[in-house]
Design an enzyme around this catalytic site. Sequence first.
Site: not given
Ligand code: Q9C
Ligand code: ZN
Length: 367
Positions: A180, A216, A218, A306
């Site tokens: 990210h 991932d 995301h 995840d």
């Molecule tokens: N409402 C990685 O997996 N929060 N980052 C999400 C959802 C942040 C995930 C909030 C999630 C970051 C590397």
């Molecule tokens: Zn992630």
Amino acid sequence: MNGATRGTSDPLANLPVVTSPAHLAHDGLVEVLAGRPIPCWESPGRITAIEAALAEAAIGRPVDPREHGLEPILALHDPALVDLLEHAWTDAVASGDTDGTAPLIPDTFLVGPYAAGGYSGARTARPARLGAHCLDTATPMVAGTYAAARVAVDAALTAADLVLGGAPAAYALCRPPGHHAARDMYGGYCFFNNAAVVAERLAGGGAARVAILDLDYHHGNGTQQLFWERGDVLYVSLHADPARAFPYFSGQAEERGAGAGAGLTRNHPLPAGTDIGLYAAVLAEAAEEIAAFGPTAPLVISLGFDTYHGDPIADFAIETPDYARIGAAVAGLGLPEIVIQEGGYALDAIGANAVSFLRGLTGTAVG
Ligand code: Q9C
Ligand code: ZN
């Protein structure tokens, strides 16, 4: 075959696993989610759980990260971001902005229109500086954050060195994660973009075509941004549809890159409940895109667990044995692999999921 009978030619026992205790000091304690302070999902226990599972399964040869300095980071990231991450904590302690126990989380964000409206010098004001470079309220910074983020990059680069030196694969247990993090922005638990720094290193080292496969849950908004206009780096990602999932503002299939990079960003947004059937089919498409591009360097893999059905912040339905199938599909590309750890928050399963993936990747899965 069990650990005791494995010879030195065993690809699993020999797999370099780059890891360091430096990440333990990056413990954010609290993230703000939907207006509530909650314990950080991104915790040191994620990596210790993977290390324990690998040791138990006699997988991997632990390797210390080698220091690579700032140059590979500055090849991609804005010096202002690097300076912020290096000094924000000590500045905040010196000025009393933190009592040394509360993590730093910005309270004022520099959003796009604000920047376009003549915003100028206040960027350097202490409290504003964080918000000028931070995506969200889930990425607290503490005393050990900068050192951990630097070591995570070193781990990724060390894994790259090992693969360039002839290892068929290497696994960087990076923490904090990276995908990210964009040119001048941290967030989503990420500070420096470990995988992107590796890809840049491969490209800078003379590779004509470098491919990044992001698995991932995301979307890797940072990686997409960093290579958006690059003709030499392909970014392919399978992830939750940003219509419902973080990072919300990028990851649609229509985003395909621009300029020399037109067509070299390939996003595959997926629905809630995505199971291995759908995932494997889309992964096969992603593999075709990578093969068509014709990488001339090792494959860079941003690996998140995840996607697991039991992940507390996600909604896919991938099961532990499925990761072996995913690993095997990746190996099917026939490229050396630099595997870089990203997310994954189900602490009770993340170790088993890593073991499963690595068995598939190295062609040593039992079932
Ligand atoms: N409402 C990685 O997996 N929060 N980052 C999400 C959802 C942040 C995930 C909030 C999630 C970051 C590397
Ligand atoms: Zn992630």
